[in-house]
Scaffold this motif. Structure first.
Motif, PDB file in Angstrom:
ATOM      1  N   THR A  54       1.020  -1.160   0.022  1.00  0.00           N
ATOM      2  CA  THR A  54       0.118   0.210  -0.168  1.00  0.00           C
ATOM      3  C   THR A  54       0.877   1.204   0.145  1.00  0.00           C
ATOM      4  N   ASP A  55       2.158   1.116   0.134  1.00  0.00           N
ATOM      5  CA  ASP A  55       2.960   2.195  -0.075  1.00  0.00           C
ATOM      6  C   ASP A  55       4.030   2.413  -1.297  1.00  0.00           C
ATOM      7  N   ARG A  56       3.450   2.964  -2.153  1.00  0.00           N
ATOM      8  CA  ARG A  56       4.189   2.995  -3.500  1.00  0.00           C
ATOM      9  C   ARG A  56       5.823   3.325  -3.386  1.00  0.00           C
ATOM     10  N   SER A  57       6.381   3.920  -2.567  1.00  0.00           N
ATOM     11  CA  SER A  57       7.521   4.414  -2.466  1.00  0.00           C
ATOM     12  C   SER A  57       8.294   3.324  -2.038  1.00  0.00           C
ATOM     13  N   SER A  58       7.730   2.126  -1.082  1.00  0.00           N
ATOM     14  CA  SER A  58       8.543   1.004  -0.817  1.00  0.00           C
ATOM     15  C   SER A  58       8.551  -0.136  -1.844  1.00  0.00           C
ATOM     16  N   ILE A  59       7.425   0.019  -2.797  1.00  0.00           N
ATOM     17  CA  ILE A  59       7.426  -0.988  -4.090  1.00  0.00           C
ATOM     18  C   ILE A  59       8.642  -0.351  -5.091  1.00  0.00           C
ATOM     19  N   VAL A 102      -4.799  -3.561  -0.301  1.00  0.00           N
ATOM     20  CA  VAL A 102      -3.948  -4.595  -0.317  1.00  0.00           C
ATOM     21  C   VAL A 102      -3.928  -5.485  -1.684  1.00  0.00           C
ATOM     22  N   ASN A 103      -5.079  -6.185  -1.606  1.00  0.00           N
ATOM     23  CA  ASN A 103      -5.333  -7.265  -2.485  1.00  0.00           C
ATOM     24  C   ASN A 103      -5.271  -6.982  -3.934  1.00  0.00           C
ATOM     25  N   VAL A 104      -5.914  -5.741  -4.196  1.00  0.00           N
ATOM     26  CA  VAL A 104      -6.307  -5.099  -5.517  1.00  0.00           C
ATOM     27  C   VAL A 104      -5.120  -3.996  -6.015  1.00  0.00           C
ATOM     28  N   PHE A 105      -5.270  -3.047  -5.325  1.00  0.00           N
ATOM     29  CA  PHE A 105      -4.691  -1.824  -5.944  1.00  0.00           C
ATOM     30  C   PHE A 105      -3.180  -1.990  -5.551  1.00  0.00           C
ATOM     31  N   GLY A 106      -2.634  -2.721  -4.325  1.00  0.00           N
ATOM     32  CA  GLY A 106      -1.262  -3.038  -4.016  1.00  0.00           C
ATOM     33  C   GLY A 106      -0.741  -3.959  -5.158  1.00  0.00           C
ATOM     34  N   CYS A 111       2.618  -4.609 -10.016  1.00  0.00           N
ATOM     35  CA  CYS A 111       2.729  -5.150 -11.264  1.00  0.00           C
ATOM     36  C   CYS A 111       3.489  -3.881 -12.274  1.00  0.00           C
ATOM     37  N   GLN A 112       2.797  -2.813 -11.961  1.00  0.00           N
ATOM     38  CA  GLN A 112       3.193  -1.628 -12.781  1.00  0.00           C
ATOM     39  C   GLN A 112       4.750  -1.036 -12.503  1.00  0.00           C
ATOM     40  N   GLU A 113       5.088  -1.489 -11.269  1.00  0.00           N
ATOM     41  CA  GLU A 113       6.522  -0.924 -11.050  1.00  0.00           C
ATOM     42  C   GLU A 113       7.388  -1.969 -11.440  1.00  0.00           C
ATOM     43  N   ALA A 114       7.045  -3.287 -11.649  1.00  0.00           N
ATOM     44  CA  ALA A 114       7.946  -4.400 -11.866  1.00  0.00           C
ATOM     45  C   ALA A 114       7.808  -4.778 -13.451  1.00  0.00           C
TER      46      ALA A 114
END
Ligand SMILES: NC(=O)c1ccc[n+]([C@@H]2O[C@H](COP(=O)([O-])OP(=O)(O)OC[C@H]3O[C@@H](n4cnc5c(N)ncnc54)[C@H](OP(=O)(O)O)[C@@H]3O)[C@@H](O)[C@H]2O)c1
Length: 277
Positions: A54-59, A102-106, A111-114
């Motif tokens: 849920t934390d984009r920066s950590s992704i 968590v389950n959907v947007f996370g 996926c988007q970042e990887a």
């Protein structure tokens, strides 16, 4: 293969990390708490990374670490998830938003970042590059009182199908692995959430639900069984894109073909004696 696997602190994620390592793969396993990262340094080919989906920066930070290794990323396994239960009528908004966060947007954010890394792997000539999303039988059939969990897993199924179709031109595959009940800590975590319904008109139903949930959890398969399916899905070119992992999975596929009213009856039988239905 170099694989990013989310949610390796326990359950299916931990078992999958172990199996992938035993099979000779390099695993970037994500955890939320530093203590879990330290505990998990089981193998030289395992790198624990801190990520809250849920934390984009950590992704982004995780992807930067993988990119900095100079090694290609072959696959990601989106396993992180939470299971919320409770009647739709009274479910707190913050809870059902968290379920989707968590389950959907996370999952989508990971996926988007990887994906740029997966595209790079393809550009470098690698094949069998893929996304594996851990869904659930709840992404096929909706049981009462876990409806928002189901909704999140239906969304995971839709995202998986969408990704697979959108990524065909780039040679990147996307599949889902959908377990039935599995003996993991997720059940105990979910059980504590029924407390807010004490004193509501649903209290008596939730009392019946306790033993039913315990029985489902007790009859569940092991995390290692799910991990075996995930390992095969990762290693195989063009695996089945919708893998249902449970005893008698054929029965679920059959029930899905039945009229909804018949499905209702079958599901409600689990709460037998509930006169208000
Ligand atoms: N157990 C079942 O019966 C079953 C059935 C079908 C599908 N599944 C699915 O299987 C997956 C794994 O669940 P499990 O049964 O192995 O349960 P689990 O042992 O509770 O594992 C869930 C994992 O997700 C992580 N997680 C939770 N919130 C997160 C967040 N915001 N960011 C990153 N990671 C987070 C947890 O980390 P923390 O330890 O830090 O909370 C944990 O590592 C889930 O997607 C679940 O929906 C489970």
């Amino acid at each position: 293969m170099n694989i990013l696997l989310t949610g390796t602190s326990s359950g299916i994620g931990q078992a999958t990390a172990q199996l992938l390592l035993d099979a000779g793969h390099r695993v970037y396993g994500t955890v939320r708490k530093r203590a879990d990262a330290e505990q998990l340094s089981l193998h030289p080919a395992f790198t624990a990374l801190i990520m809250d989906v849920t934390d984009r920066s950590s992704i982004v930070a995780v992807m930067d670490t993988i990119r900095a290794s100079g090694e290609p990323l072959h696959a990601i396994i989106n396993n992180s998830g939470v299971a919320l239960s409770g009647p739709l009528e009274t479910l707190p908004e913050s809870d059902y938003r968290h379920q989707f966060d968590v389950n959907v947007f996370g999952l989508l954010a990971v996926c988007q970042e990887a994906l740029p890394l997966l595209h790079d792997a393809r550009a470098a000539g690698l094949t069998n590059v893929k996304i594996v999303n851990v869904s659930s039988v709840s992404g096929y059939i909706t049981s009462m009182f876990t409806s928002m969990y189901s909704a999140s897993k239906f969304a995971v199924e839709a995202i998986t199908d969408g990704l697979r179709r959108e990524l065909v031109p780039f040679g990147i595959d996307a599949i889902s692995v959908a377990p039935g009940p599995v003996k993991t800590p997720i059940w105990d975590k979910a059980k504590t959430q029924t407390k807010p319904y004490e004193g509501t008109r649903y209290e008596y139903v939730l009392e019946k639900l306790g033993p039913y949930t315990d029985a489902a959890a007790a009859s569940g398969i092991t995390p290692e069984q799910v991990a075996t399916v995930i390992l095969k899905a990762v290693e195989t070119e063009r695996p089945r894109p919708d893998q249902l992992v449970m005893n008698k999975s054929w029965l679920i596929r059959l029930v899905m073909l039945l009229p909804k009213r018949v499905q209702d009856k079958m599901l409600l039988k689990n709460l037998d004696g509930n006169k208000r239905y």
